[in-house]
Design an enzyme around this catalytic site. Structure first.
Site: not given
Ligand code: HDE
Length: 713
Positions: A72, A145, A336
């Site tokens: 992202h 999402n 978060h």
């Molecule tokens: Fe994320 N995801 N994600 N994700 N995600 C990040 O956090 C992660 C997942 C989502 O505009 C990171 O600050 C793991 C699902 C959005 O700043 C990180 C898993 C969904 C955003 C991270 C998922 C999301 C992130 C990268 C699987 C939809 C952007 C930078 C267990 C419900 C937020 C950050 C923004 C961002 C980890 C799966 C949505 C690395 C480990 C499912 C919208 O922490």
């Protein structure tokens, strides 16, 4: 509960500076006399180490970049508010959902997932939809999402998924694209991703605008009421402008013509006062229904069909202010899923549980300190008191000698809040289980809802999915990966797989090649985790199709129309159209062979917004060729032909009045034009009101996909 209608309270917490009418100073506040020349030994001599002004400026510059988000990375955001329209106190004690009309400030960030920070907005990808609520009880983040399911079921596969989709490590190719071997290699071995793949290959993955996307919390969450009773919940954002997409060919061209297309669209809409708006809805699932369905509520590769549980609208979100500074706000905002307030709690979805670890951890390397909550955009409006201390860049000056609990020297402060005083209390779910590294068998249906999604699509949408898969798999170089994917697709829908296979010049394998499912469990060897298809209680769901769900109130607000002009253009026709568009909050842009002005049939100067060189059909929603003299300049122009050809190919509305129909007759697609095409508004009458109103009504339909060759007709 205090109503935060205006955002002044938040702004008070923030140190803003616009630097106007101020002396230029160093970071230490010393006024600078010369910012253009470094200190030298003589006019032509070497620079001196003594030059603290130069060293400070360059040092700061050298450290201006922070690591981009691991996923992202590319995104855009805006401020706004959330307003309760339908309070749900019976379901949750969350203060910001209690009173009708209560407004809470928000900051929302939309993003793509795979591309780097500078990548194109129009990649085929999932879009992030993350909302930070600055509630009176602390920060609540709904980090979702624009697609309601995910690729994987367990957090342990996330690094693998992301490694597979990111540019390949040996040559860092391709940027912001899933169309390459490593992604499809991984997917072809992960049958659990098939439902998500259907969504990602649909037009959901190429939205027309951030403002025209749905949003989903994806996981099942819990709401908890005052009595401590819990309900499962799925969150939905429904865009007021409807859910719309561009064509794939168009998306690729936009990526070249304007990679900032979505960013600019959001920015300009807000600047123009066309504030994007969504309704927040919830699907409420009583806890006793937890095991009622053929899918598991804890499985993020599944939706709860709206036919089984309807979406109840509880509020609306309006984005009405652009950030003042992209880095300070959009880049430094830290979301978060674990930022919750009393009344909102988690389910045991193993994907969500992993996320609860990941987000704080990633901020530590991205923002560099556990004090990231002190960055203005991340600050809570609820007071923060605890015994966390020190660390890089600590902003708060904690007073006194006590930084521990319990204490007597500080009068016991800060003290714990009782539940009745708003203290967060985790829902006391009873758990009686073995410690086990396993996946529930109830997660094994990998194809049932993929079929449901596919069956719910219109023929046009199905055709787009086939073409997207042909494109993506067509870019895959390893034949075995393509064949494995055809095998998996055939489990979703045989016809779909066969149509994709034609484009690949391949045949669908008769039986699925042994899928290596999540491979972590030895049980897999005896078939316990064999992927399977479960009969669905809902066979087709209109809510899953974008085309079956046109917006409730058709509008062309904020849409852009290209008005192709040359000298001699009818002033009446142009001004008629421009006025009508303005009334609808849409915009007509004059595009001509050169910048400056064109001279109309009445010798008036009409200001030109873009030359053919700097404009392109893919950057507009519709095209209008006004009546006039000298139209042969347009008819004979290669650029105009390309413009019109793209507009036609991308199924947009094209209008021509008076003598301008001749320009369309000269266009390369002229022979394909039929009377049935409702997106072509052509009349010999010039500057008529009926023409303009027909043109606007056609624009409300967004696209005329029937123009395309459809593989499902
Ligand atoms: Fe994320 N995801 N994600 N994700 N995600 C990040 O956090 C992660 C997942 C989502 O505009 C990171 O600050 C793991 C699902 C959005 O700043 C990180 C898993 C969904 C955003 C991270 C998922 C999301 C992130 C990268 C699987 C939809 C952007 C930078 C267990 C419900 C937020 C950050 C923004 C961002 C980890 C799966 C949505 C690395 C480990 C499912 C919208 O922490």
């Amino acid at each position: 509960m205090k109503n935060l209608q205006d955002e002044k309270q938040r702004d008070l917490l923030i140190n803003k500076s616009d630097g106007t009418n101020k002396f230029l100073t160093t970071d230490q506040g010393v006024r600078i006399n010369d910012d253009n020349n470094s200190l030298k030994a003589g006019e032509r001599g070497p620079s001196l180490l003594e030059d603290f002004i130069l060293r400070e400026k360059i040092t700061h510059f050298d450290h201006e970049r922070i690591p981009e988000r691991i996923v992202h990375a590319r995104g855009s955001g805006a401020h706004g508010f959330f307003e309760v329209t339908n309070p749900i106190p019976e379901l949750t004690k969350a203060g910001f959902l209690q009173e009708k009309g209560l407004k809470t400030p928000v900051f929302t960030r939309f993003s793509t997932v795979a591309g780097f920070r500078g990548s194109t907005d129009l990649a085929r990808d999932v879009r992030g939809f993350a909302v930070k609520f600055y509630t009176q009880e602390g920060i609540y983040d709904l980090v979702g999402n624009n697609i309601p399911v995910f690729f994987i079921q367990d957090a342990s596969k996330f690094p693998d998924l992301v490694h597979a989709v990111k540019p390949e490590p040996h040559n860092e190719i391709p940027q912001a694209a899933s169309a390459h071997d490593t992604f499809w290699d991984f997917i072809s071995l992960m049958p659990e991703s098939m439902h998500m793949i259907m969504w990602a290959m649909s037009d959901r993955a190429i939205p027309r605008s951030y403002r025209m996307m749905e949003g989903f919390g994806v996981h099942t969450f819990r709401l908890v009421n005052e009595a401590g009773e819990s309900t499962f919940v799925k969150f939905h954002w429904k865009p007021k402008l409807g859910t719309h997409a561009v064509a794939w060919d168009e998306a690729q061209k936009i990526s070249g013509k304007n990679p900032d297309f979505h960013r600019q669209d959001l920015w300009e809409a807000i600047e123009a006062g066309n504030f994007p708006e969504w309704e927040l809805g919830v699907q409420i699932i009583p806890t006793e229904d937890e095991n009622k369905y053929e899918f598991d509520l804890l499985d993020s590769t599944k939706i709860v069909p709206e036919e089984l549980v309807p979406v109840k609208i509880i509020g609306r979100m309006v984005l009405n202010r652009n950030p003042d500074n992209f880095f300070a706000e959009t880049e430094q905002i830290a979301f978060h899923p674990g930022h919750v307030v009393p009344g909102i709690d988690f389910s045991n979805d193993p994907l969500l549980q992993g996320r609860l670890f990941s987000y704080t951890d990633t901020q530590l390397s991205r923002l560099g300190s556990p004090n990231f909550h002190e960055i203005p955009i991340n600050r809570s409006v609820a007071p923060v008191h605890n015994n966390q201390r020190d660390g890089h860049m600590r902003q708060e000056i904690n007073m006194g000698r006590v930084s521990y609990h319990p204490n007597s020297l500080g009068g016991g402060c800060p003290y714990q809040a009782k539940i009745a005083e708003g203290g967060f209390y985790s829902f006391n779910e009873r758990i009686d289980a073995h410690k086990i590294r396993e996946r529930s068998e109830s997660f094994n249906d990998h194809f049932g809802q993929a079929k449901l999604f596919f069956n719910s699509q219109t023929p046009v949408e199905k055709s787009h999915i086939v073409k997207a898969l042909r494109f993506e798999l067509g870019k895959v170089e390893t034949t075995a990966i393509r064949v494995r994917m055809l095998g998996l697709l055939s489990q979703v829908d045989r016809e779909l797989a066969e149509k994709v296979a034609i484009g690949l010049g391949a045949t669908v394998p008769p039986i699925l090649e042994t899928p290596i499912n999540h491979g972590v469990s030895p049980e897999n060897e005896n078939g316990k985790h064999e992927p399977r298809t479960v009969e669905q209680s809902v066979q087709s769901s209109d809510a899953l199709s974008m085309l079956k769900n046109p917006t409730n109130s058709p509008t062309i607000a904020s849409r852009k129309v290209a008005i192709l002009c040359s000298d001699g253009v009818s002033e009446a026709a142009v001004s008629n159209m421009k006025k009508a568009l303005l009334k609808e909050d849409a915009k007509g842009c004059i595009i001509a062979p050169h910048l400056g002005a064109v001279i109309s049939d009445t010798d008036a100067e009409i200001h030109v917004d873009f030359s053919f060189l700097t404009a392109s059909s893919v950057l507009f929603d519709a095209v209008y060729i006004p009546d006039g003299l000298g139209l042969s300049v347009l008819a004979e122009s290669d650029e105009v032909n390309e413009f019109l050809n793209d507009a036609y190919k991308h199924c947009k509305v094209i209008g021509a009045d008076g003598k301008a129909g001749a320009v369309l007759s000269a266009a390369p697609f002229a022979s394909k034009i039929t009377n049935e095409d409702q997106g072509l508004i052509i009349t010999e009458e010039a500057a008529s009101d009926k023409f303009v109103s027909d043109f606007i009504s056609a624009m409300e339909k967004h696209r005329f996909w029937d123009r395309e060759p459809n593989l499902y007709n």
